[in-house]
Design a protein around this motif. Structure first.
Motif, PDB file in Angstrom:
ATOM      1  N   ASP A 128       0.815  -1.219   0.000  1.00 44.77           N
ATOM      2  CA  ASP A 128       0.000   0.000   0.000  1.00 44.77           C
ATOM      3  C   ASP A 128       0.846   1.266   0.000  1.00 44.77           C
ATOM      4  O   ASP A 128       0.625   2.186   0.795  1.00 44.77           O
ATOM      5  CB  ASP A 128      -0.965   0.010   1.189  1.00 44.77           C
ATOM      6  N   CYS A 129       1.824   1.314  -0.882  1.00 37.67           N
ATOM      7  CA  CYS A 129       2.771   2.436  -0.963  1.00 37.67           C
ATOM      8  C   CYS A 129       2.572   3.153  -2.301  1.00 37.67           C
ATOM      9  O   CYS A 129       2.905   2.594  -3.354  1.00 37.67           O
ATOM     10  CB  CYS A 129       4.194   1.879  -0.824  1.00 37.67           C
ATOM     11  N   HIS A 130       2.029   4.361  -2.265  1.00 36.06           N
ATOM     12  CA  HIS A 130       1.784   5.073  -3.523  1.00 36.06           C
ATOM     13  C   HIS A 130       3.087   5.439  -4.222  1.00 36.06           C
ATOM     14  O   HIS A 130       3.147   5.486  -5.445  1.00 36.06           O
ATOM     15  CB  HIS A 130       0.899   6.297  -3.298  1.00 36.06           C
ATOM     16  N   LEU A 131       4.158   5.683  -3.466  1.00 35.85           N
ATOM     17  CA  LEU A 131       5.452   5.966  -4.100  1.00 35.85           C
ATOM     18  C   LEU A 131       5.978   4.724  -4.811  1.00 35.85           C
ATOM     19  O   LEU A 131       6.600   4.826  -5.872  1.00 35.85           O
ATOM     20  CB  LEU A 131       6.459   6.447  -3.056  1.00 35.85           C
ATOM     21  N   CYS A 132       5.711   3.570  -4.239  1.00 38.06           N
ATOM     22  CA  CYS A 132       6.126   2.316  -4.873  1.00 38.06           C
ATOM     23  C   CYS A 132       5.374   2.118  -6.184  1.00 38.06           C
ATOM     24  O   CYS A 132       5.956   1.661  -7.177  1.00 38.06           O
ATOM     25  CB  CYS A 132       5.907   1.143  -3.928  1.00 38.06           C
ATOM     26  N   ASP A 133       4.098   2.479  -6.204  1.00 38.43           N
ATOM     27  CA  ASP A 133       3.329   2.405  -7.445  1.00 38.43           C
ATOM     28  C   ASP A 133       3.926   3.326  -8.502  1.00 38.43           C
ATOM     29  O   ASP A 133       4.019   2.970  -9.679  1.00 38.43           O
ATOM     30  CB  ASP A 133       1.869   2.772  -7.195  1.00 38.43           C
ATOM     31  N   GLN A 134       4.351   4.512  -8.083  1.00 33.03           N
ATOM     32  CA  GLN A 134       4.983   5.443  -9.018  1.00 33.03           C
ATOM     33  C   GLN A 134       6.317   4.891  -9.510  1.00 33.03           C
ATOM     34  O   GLN A 134       6.672   5.058 -10.681  1.00 33.03           O
ATOM     35  CB  GLN A 134       5.177   6.800  -8.356  1.00 33.03           C
ATOM     36  N   ALA A 135       7.055   4.243  -8.629  1.00 36.62           N
ATOM     37  CA  ALA A 135       8.331   3.634  -9.023  1.00 36.62           C
ATOM     38  C   ALA A 135       8.104   2.535 -10.049  1.00 36.62           C
ATOM     39  O   ALA A 135       8.854   2.426 -11.034  1.00 36.62           O
ATOM     40  CB  ALA A 135       9.056   3.083  -7.798  1.00 36.62           C
ATOM     41  N   LEU A 136       7.074   1.722  -9.845  1.00 42.36           N
ATOM     42  CA  LEU A 136       6.755   0.671 -10.813  1.00 42.36           C
ATOM     43  C   LEU A 136       6.430   1.271 -12.173  1.00 42.36           C
ATOM     44  O   LEU A 136       6.851   0.742 -13.210  1.00 42.36           O
ATOM     45  CB  LEU A 136       5.590  -0.182 -10.304  1.00 42.36           C
ATOM     46  N   ALA A 137       5.719   2.376 -12.191  1.00 40.36           N
ATOM     47  CA  ALA A 137       5.401   3.052 -13.449  1.00 40.36           C
ATOM     48  C   ALA A 137       6.668   3.585 -14.111  1.00 40.36           C
ATOM     49  O   ALA A 137       6.830   3.492 -15.335  1.00 40.36           O
ATOM     50  CB  ALA A 137       4.400   4.183 -13.206  1.00 40.36           C
ATOM     51  N   ALA A 138       7.584   4.143 -13.325  1.00 38.80           N
ATOM     52  CA  ALA A 138       8.853   4.645 -13.874  1.00 38.80           C
ATOM     53  C   ALA A 138       9.683   3.508 -14.449  1.00 38.80           C
ATOM     54  O   ALA A 138      10.289   3.646 -15.526  1.00 38.80           O
ATOM     55  CB  ALA A 138       9.642   5.387 -12.795  1.00 38.80           C
ATOM     56  N   LEU A 139       9.710   2.375 -13.762  1.00 39.11           N
ATOM     57  CA  LEU A 139      10.455   1.214 -14.269  1.00 39.11           C
ATOM     58  C   LEU A 139       9.846   0.709 -15.574  1.00 39.11           C
ATOM     59  O   LEU A 139      10.575   0.354 -16.508  1.00 39.11           O
ATOM     60  CB  LEU A 139      10.495   0.111 -13.221  1.00 39.11           C
ATOM     61  N   ALA A 140       8.530   0.690 -15.652  1.00 44.44           N
ATOM     62  CA  ALA A 140       7.865   0.266 -16.881  1.00 44.44           C
ATOM     63  C   ALA A 140       8.169   1.235 -18.014  1.00 44.44           C
ATOM     64  O   ALA A 140       8.485   0.822 -19.135  1.00 44.44           O
ATOM     65  CB  ALA A 140       6.362   0.154 -16.658  1.00 44.44           C
ATOM     66  N   ALA A 141       8.106   2.531 -17.732  1.00 46.31           N
ATOM     67  CA  ALA A 141       8.384   3.539 -18.756  1.00 46.31           C
ATOM     68  C   ALA A 141       9.830   3.466 -19.232  1.00 46.31           C
ATOM     69  O   ALA A 141      10.119   3.743 -20.396  1.00 46.31           O
ATOM     70  CB  ALA A 141       8.070   4.934 -18.223  1.00 46.31           C
ATOM     71  N   ALA A 142      10.730   3.078 -18.344  1.00 49.75           N
ATOM     72  CA  ALA A 142      12.148   2.962 -18.697  1.00 49.75           C
ATOM     73  C   ALA A 142      12.444   1.632 -19.393  1.00 49.75           C
ATOM     74  O   ALA A 142      13.559   1.420 -19.858  1.00 49.75           O
ATOM     75  CB  ALA A 142      13.011   3.071 -17.445  1.00 49.75           C
ATOM     76  N   ARG A 143      11.434   0.769 -19.459  1.00 49.45           N
ATOM     77  CA  ARG A 143      11.610  -0.581 -20.010  1.00 49.45           C
ATOM     78  C   ARG A 143      12.743  -1.316 -19.306  1.00 49.45           C
ATOM     79  O   ARG A 143      13.601  -1.935 -19.933  1.00 49.45           O
ATOM     80  CB  ARG A 143      11.822  -0.529 -21.512  1.00 49.45           C
ATOM     81  N   ALA A 144      12.734  -1.206 -17.989  1.00 52.04           N
ATOM     82  CA  ALA A 144      13.743  -1.877 -17.163  1.00 52.04           C
ATOM     83  C   ALA A 144      13.595  -3.387 -17.333  1.00 52.04           C
ATOM     84  O   ALA A 144      12.492  -3.887 -17.552  1.00 52.04           O
ATOM     85  CB  ALA A 144      13.560  -1.498 -15.698  1.00 52.04           C
ATOM     86  N   PRO A 145      14.708  -4.103 -17.228  1.00 54.90           N
ATOM     87  CA  PRO A 145      14.608  -5.564 -17.302  1.00 54.90           C
ATOM     88  C   PRO A 145      13.824  -6.109 -16.109  1.00 54.90           C
ATOM     89  O   PRO A 145      13.562  -5.387 -15.136  1.00 54.90           O
ATOM     90  CB  PRO A 145      16.067  -6.025 -17.260  1.00 54.90           C
ATOM     91  N   ALA A 146      13.476  -7.364 -16.190  1.00 51.67           N
ATOM     92  CA  ALA A 146      12.711  -8.002 -15.113  1.00 51.67           C
ATOM     93  C   ALA A 146      13.436  -7.829 -13.786  1.00 51.67           C
ATOM     94  O   ALA A 146      14.669  -7.803 -13.731  1.00 51.67           O
ATOM     95  CB  ALA A 146      12.527  -9.476 -15.428  1.00 51.67           C
ATOM     96  N   PHE A 147      12.648  -7.693 -12.738  1.00 47.48           N
ATOM     97  CA  PHE A 147      13.220  -7.496 -11.402  1.00 47.48           C
ATOM     98  C   PHE A 147      12.381  -8.242 -10.383  1.00 47.48           C
ATOM     99  O   PHE A 147      11.215  -8.540 -10.609  1.00 47.48           O
ATOM    100  CB  PHE A 147      13.293  -6.007 -11.052  1.00 47.48           C
ATOM    101  N   ALA A 148      12.998  -8.541  -9.260  1.00 48.91           N
ATOM    102  CA  ALA A 148      12.285  -9.149  -8.138  1.00 48.91           C
ATOM    103  C   ALA A 148      11.703  -8.040  -7.291  1.00 48.91           C
ATOM    104  O   ALA A 148      12.311  -6.978  -7.132  1.00 48.91           O
ATOM    105  CB  ALA A 148      13.244  -9.993  -7.312  1.00 48.91           C
ATOM    106  N   SER A 149      10.531  -8.271  -6.738  1.00 50.13           N
ATOM    107  CA  SER A 149       9.921  -7.346  -5.794  1.00 50.13           C
ATOM    108  C   SER A 149      10.039  -7.939  -4.405  1.00 50.13           C
ATOM    109  O   SER A 149       9.642  -9.084  -4.185  1.00 50.13           O
ATOM    110  CB  SER A 149       8.443  -7.127  -6.117  1.00 50.13           C
TER     111      SER A 149
END
Length: 75
Positions: free
Chosen positions: A10-31
């Motif tokens: 329930d972390c809104h900053l984490c949701d924003q980070a996930l969006a940034a990683l998707a936009a950057a086309r980051a390789p697969a990562f573990a959460s």
């Protein structure tokens, strides 16, 4: 390159980070959710979300955007 994203439930900053990683086309990562793990909470509690490169232990602390992620990955 193995990557790990340290985050909280329930972390809104984490949701924003996930969006940034998707936009950057980051390789697969573990959460990894730090909630309930005293060691991880002590290390990352106020810093999450944090992206960590497993190979060399580099960390990218929040805040970051897609451009910052791309630079960090190239780094």
């Amino acid at each position: 390159m193995g990557l790990t994203l340290y985050q909280r439930d329930d972390c809104h900053l984490c949701d924003q980070a996930l969006a940034a990683l998707a936009a950057a086309r980051a390789p697969a990562f573990a959460s990894v959710f730090i909630d309930g793990d005293p060691e991880l909470e002590a290390r990352y509690g106020q810093r999450v979300p944090v992206l960590r490169a497993d190979a060399d232990a580099r960390e990218l602390d929040w805040p970051f955007d897609a451009a910052a992620v791309r630079r960090w990955l190239a780094g």
